[in-house]
Design a protein around this motif. Structure first.
Motif, short mmCIF file in Angstrom:
data_model
loop_
_atom_site.label_atom_id
_atom_site.label_comp_id
_atom_site.label_asym_id
_atom_site.label_seq_id
_atom_site.Cartn_x
_atom_site.Cartn_y
_atom_site.Cartn_z
N GLY A 6 197.96 60.42 111.84
CA GLY A 6 199.00 61.10 111.07
C GLY A 6 200.11 60.15 110.74
N LEU A 7 201.14 60.73 110.18
CA LEU A 7 202.26 59.92 109.73
C LEU A 7 203.52 60.76 109.86
N LYS A 8 204.56 60.15 110.40
CA LYS A 8 205.81 60.88 110.57
C LYS A 8 206.94 60.02 110.02
N TRP A 9 207.63 60.57 109.04
CA TRP A 9 208.79 59.88 108.48
C TRP A 9 210.05 60.50 109.07
N ASP A 10 211.16 59.80 108.92
CA ASP A 10 212.43 60.39 109.32
C ASP A 10 212.63 61.69 108.52
N ASP A 11 213.17 62.72 109.17
CA ASP A 11 213.33 64.02 108.50
C ASP A 11 214.16 63.95 107.22
N ASN A 12 215.02 62.97 107.14
CA ASN A 12 215.88 62.86 105.97
C ASN A 12 215.52 61.73 105.04
N TRP A 13 214.30 61.28 105.14
CA TRP A 13 213.93 60.12 104.31
C TRP A 13 213.81 60.53 102.85
N ILE A 14 213.70 59.52 101.99
CA ILE A 14 213.74 59.72 100.54
C ILE A 14 212.64 60.66 100.04
N GLY A 15 211.48 60.58 100.67
CA GLY A 15 210.37 61.41 100.22
C GLY A 15 210.23 62.71 100.98
N LYS A 16 211.34 63.19 101.60
CA LYS A 16 211.23 64.36 102.49
C LYS A 16 210.73 65.61 101.79
N TYR A 17 210.97 65.70 100.46
CA TYR A 17 210.50 66.88 99.74
C TYR A 17 209.00 66.80 99.43
N ILE A 18 208.39 65.67 99.77
CA ILE A 18 206.94 65.54 99.61
C ILE A 18 206.27 65.68 100.97
N VAL A 19 206.77 64.93 101.94
CA VAL A 19 206.22 65.04 103.30
C VAL A 19 207.25 64.51 104.30
N GLN A 20 207.39 65.23 105.40
CA GLN A 20 208.17 64.72 106.53
C GLN A 20 207.24 64.27 107.64
N SER A 21 206.24 65.09 107.93
CA SER A 21 205.24 64.65 108.90
C SER A 21 203.92 65.34 108.62
N ILE A 22 202.89 64.69 109.05
CA ILE A 22 201.54 65.22 108.83
C ILE A 22 200.68 64.76 109.98
#
Lengths: 459, 409
Positions: free
Chosen positions: B121-137
């Motif tokens: 999976g992949l987890k980005w920071d909750d407020n990252w630039i692409g948060k409206y696409i994915v925050q975590s999966i």
């Protein structure tokens, strides 16, 4: 051997897995010079939103966004601070801004609707005269909500526009053109943006097309044209040309922004002309019977065109393409028989002919603006065409924006002006045009960083 | 007029895992250490995955277990939006195999494999630039594969395994609806997935020094039905975004492989392997998320994928230093199935360059310990995800150490 392996694995553990991508494109000014930036415009340039002006809106104006980006440029980038005639607070000046709230309709339904700010109380400090803390009393954004090109030659404009009165150098004696001349001599701009002209046609449109509409009406007072009518083209041409000449008088480069297609903004597109929805056959039959001796319309189940009164005072059914204004009282439509047993009054309706007047005037004005851009070698931001792009929708980093009321995410609650995200989208369009014209590399702004529509209630 | 004015549009992301697509090739430690090769000859009971045809050629019943730690990291950069890196996570897929010829000298082999062909999976920071696409999966899966293998002759053996796959799927993204504190809403999806398929293979032993294998793993369509979709939105929008169920499916593509094993030295201590995998990614044409309930704001989501088929090349070597110790090394080139314009930040895929190494130690009779380490890197890929108006440069690296043991009965 095993030790060797462990070594290898450890080496990989410590050195790998730290990828980083730092892409930098240094912002450059190209052929332009952004050291001193002056924004000229109306409400859209002032940061007006939600049917009022308030400080958060001003701080999210597109000129503020542009200045921030200009300031990223090392050589010939914007310097110092960007001074706007800021209000004190967020109540709205002079009247309340709008907010979303759950409201009870006349039929008992609750709905999420825009209302005047529930805790509004006029902020006395908002009415005080703005004195810039900047050097030499510098003001970088001289936009005035409501101002038209037609007003640029009207003496004592401050007496009729409280926003002008707040910061104009000579509010009671000067014209907006005088104010522009004063600010140019005071600031010596090296770059300017000018977005004027929308109100020269919008006043006619938001009044439901109540003026003459031909663009030939004479002013009731010398140099003061009817606010609810379309500005005569020669007046527009003269005043616009004089303003541009002043703006470039210090050798400034700049961008002229043309008039958007206002018939595509949510103020006119939210209530459909065929919004008379009948859910029972008996309703349709009653209406058909009601008009059986007069209009002889047959009403059917589902969507029907509203009954409206046109400019000549005639009662008739709206036709496809006609527009109903967002300000039409909702309770009157729902419970008082507006649009069915009673006509929607003419000031809430744009008829086919009125829409054509608006489009013709917009085309005439935009031709003038394009001419001034071309002759003075200035950038021309085609906001007229860009409105069509926004109408069909753009996607920005996972968020879809379009010109739908509230749901579209770009317009504020008044359906005419933008919210901070919408102004950021506009800023990016302007930056794109400036970069193309002046070979600069100004980076766009991150639209999603700013706020959109705020909804009441906790998570 | 609508009862509720509101609400928002969203762009749902897809789901999947790290690795060129989801083809991890972490199912055997020795094979992993050899660049992921293992189609041509059976090294141990993990041949249940690599080539079921080899199972009947093992010396006897074997019990095999391994565990790995995948530590991926993806960096993102954009010239005006800045740069960031995915959050540190460690995934621990494991493999268990039991099987071999039913008795000494038998032509029939039976076995069971339980493995995790994708689980990442992949987890980005909750407020990252692409948060409206994915925050975590995150997608976890377990494959159960009962397998039968038959040795037709010393030259030819074949095998067939039936696959039952089960797993879980979790996804989170921000929604473009803000409360009065300018906090964005969120959508959380959780679901259980399952699917069926098969894994078949043939092995041909031309000589002690030259062997060839062929395998075909069918597509396994992971169906998620009745997953839960939870919307965390301001209370005034609750009726526009009702918590509901969703369904979707994700095709795990078919893979056809051919493998060669050669022992070039007369002492037969060195084994070289070459594997080619042709993966039918083009079955992943789009991702559809269908919600059980709809409103004017909440509609089914359909994201185009348009993956393309890929050919992966793998090379590996095994050198037997002594009766006790062997060492392995290998590499692979695994091109991405994701074409430009469709690179979503939930699977910012790029061509994978794989370097592997490992060792096997047999301290006592019947018992072997295996260790391997895989290093994966991608070129920096500057690309876009047009569906969501997103773009930037991605760079992924992953380090995957693993250990395993097996015991021959």
């Amino acid at each position: 051997m095993k030790k060797l392996y462990i070594f290898g694995a450890l080496a990989c553990l410590f050195t790998a897995c730290k990828p980083s991508v730092n892409i930098t494109v240094p912002p450059t000014a190209g052929d332009a010079d952004f050291r001193s930036y002056l924004a000229i415009g109306n409400s859209l340039t002032a940061g007006y939103a939600d049917n009022s002006l308030y400080v958060t809106g001003q701080l999210n104006s597109y000129p503020e966004r542009l200045f921030e980006q200009f300031a990223l440029i090392a050589d010939r980038g914007a310097q110092g601070n960007f001074y706007q005639p800021l209000l004190h607070g967020d109540m709205g000046y002079p009247s309340a801004r709008k907010e979303l709230a759950m409201t009870y309709g006349c039929n008992g339904d609750t709905s999420l609707s825009p209302i005047d700010l529930s805790y509004f109380s006029a902020d006395a400090q908002d009415a005080a005269r703005y004195v810039s803390p900047g050097p030499n009393g510098q003001i970088n954004n001289i936009a005035v909500p409501g101002i038209r090109i037609a007003d640029y030659s009207f003496v004592s404009y401050g007496a009729v526009n409280p926003y002008a009165a707040r910061f104009y150098n000579a509010p009671s004696t000067g014209t907006p053109q005088n104010e522009l001349e004063y600010r140019v001599s005071n600031l010596h701009p090296t770059f300017f943006t000018m977005w004027l002209g929308a109100n020269d046609v919008l006043g006619y449109a938001t009044a439901g097309g109540q003026g003459d509409g031909s663009g030939n009406a004479l002013p009731p007072i010398p140099n003061f044209y009817n606010r609810n009518d379309i500005t005569p083209t020669p007046v527009f041409d003269t005043n616009y040309g004089r303003a541009v000449a002043t703006a470039i008088s210090t050798g400034a480069k700049g961008a002229l922004i043309n008039i958007p297609d206002i018939t595509k903004i949510p103020f006119f597109t939210t209530i459909p002309a065929n919004g008379l929805v009948l859910t029972r056959q008996s309703q349709a039959d009653s209406l058909t019977a009601f008009y059986s001796n007069t209009l002889k319309y047959v009403f059917t189940l589902g969507a029907n065109y509203f009954i409206v009164r046109d400019n000549l005072g005639n009662l008739r059914q709206a036709v496809p393409g006609e527009l109903i204004l967002l300000t039409t009282p909702k309770d009157s439509l729902t419970c008082a028989g507006w649009g069915s047993y009673k006509a929607i009054p003419q000031q809430y309706v744009l008829t086919t002919e009125e829409i054509q007047n608006i489009k013709n005037a917009t085309t005439r004005f935009n031709e003038k603006i394009a001419g001034y851009a071309f002759r003075n070698n200035l950038a021309l931001v085609d906001m007229y065409s860009y409105m069509s792009t926004i109408e069909s929708g753009i996607v920005y980093n996972g968020v879809k924006y379009n010109s739908q009321y509230v749901t579209g995410g770009a317009f504020s609650l008044d359906g005419v002006h933008l919210n901070p995200r919408g102004y950021a989208i506009i800023a990016n369009k302007i930056i794109e045009t400036i970069n193309a014209k002046y070979h600069s590399t100004i980076p766009p702004v991150n639209v999603n960083k700013y706020r959109g529509i705020l909804f009441p209630g906790d998570f | 007029m609508k009862k509720h004015l509101l609400a928002a549009s969203m762009v749902l992301a897809s789901f999947s895992s790290i690795g060129a697509g989801y083809q991890l090739n972490l199912q055997g430690i020795r094979q992993l250490a050899m660049g992921g090769t293992g189609t041509a000859m059976p090294w141990d009971a993990s041949t249940i995955f690599y080539n079921p045809g080899g199972l009947s050629r093992l010396k006897g019943i074997q019990v095999y277990g391994s565990i790995l730690g995948i530590m991926p990291s993806t960096a993102y950069g954009n010239y005006y939006l800045g740069s960031t890196r995915s959050e540190k996570q460690t995934f621990t897929p494991f493999n268990i195999y039991v099987g071999g010829p039913v008795r000494e000298g038998s032509r029939v082999g039976l076995g069971l494999g339980i493995y995790t062909p994708f689980g990442s999976g992949l987890k980005w920071d909750d407020n990252w630039i692409g948060k409206y696409i994915v925050q975590s999966i995150e997608l976890k899966s377990f494959f159960f594969q009962p397998t039968i293998s038959y040795r037709f002759s010393n030259f030819l053996s074949g095998g067939l395994g039936l696959i039952y796959a089960t797993g879980t799927f979790d996804f989170k993204q921000a929604l473009p609806v803000q409360n009065s504190y300018e906090e964005a809403g969120t959508l959380t999806l959780h679901g259980n997935a399952n699917g069926v398929g098969f894994n078949a293979g043939l092995q041909m032993k031309f000589s002690e020094r030259f062997q060839v294998g062929l395998t075909y793993r069918s597509q396994v369509t992971m169906n998620i039905g009745g997953g839960s979709a939870n919307f965390n939105v301001p209370s005034s929008l609750r009726s526009s975004f009702p918590n509901t169920r969703f369904e979707t499916f994700l095709p795990l593509p078919q893979v056809a492989s051919i493998g060669f094993a050669i022992k070039p030295l007369n002492n037969e201590r060195l084994t070289l392997q070459l594997d080619l995998n042709y993966t039918g990614w083009n079955s992943y044409d789009s991702l559809r998320i269908n919600f059980a309930e709809h409103t004017t704001s909440l509609q089914d989501n359909h994201a185009p994928r348009h993956y393309r088929n890929t050919l992966t090349t793998r090379l590996g070597a095994n050198y037997k230093i002594s009766k006790i110790v062997s060492v392995m090394a290998g590499g692979a080139y695994d091109p991405t199935p994701v074409v430009n314009g469709y690179v979503s930040p939930d699977l910012p895929d790029a061509d994978h360059i794989v370097i592997t190494m490992g060792a096997a130690v047999k301290p006592i009779k019947r018992f072997t310990i295996l260790a391997a380490c895989e290093f994966v890197t991608t070129p920096k890929r500057n690309t876009t995800y047009d569906f969501a108006g997103f773009g930037g440069t991605f760079w992924t690296q992953a380090i995957t150490p693993g250990i395993g043991i097996y015991y021959n009965f």
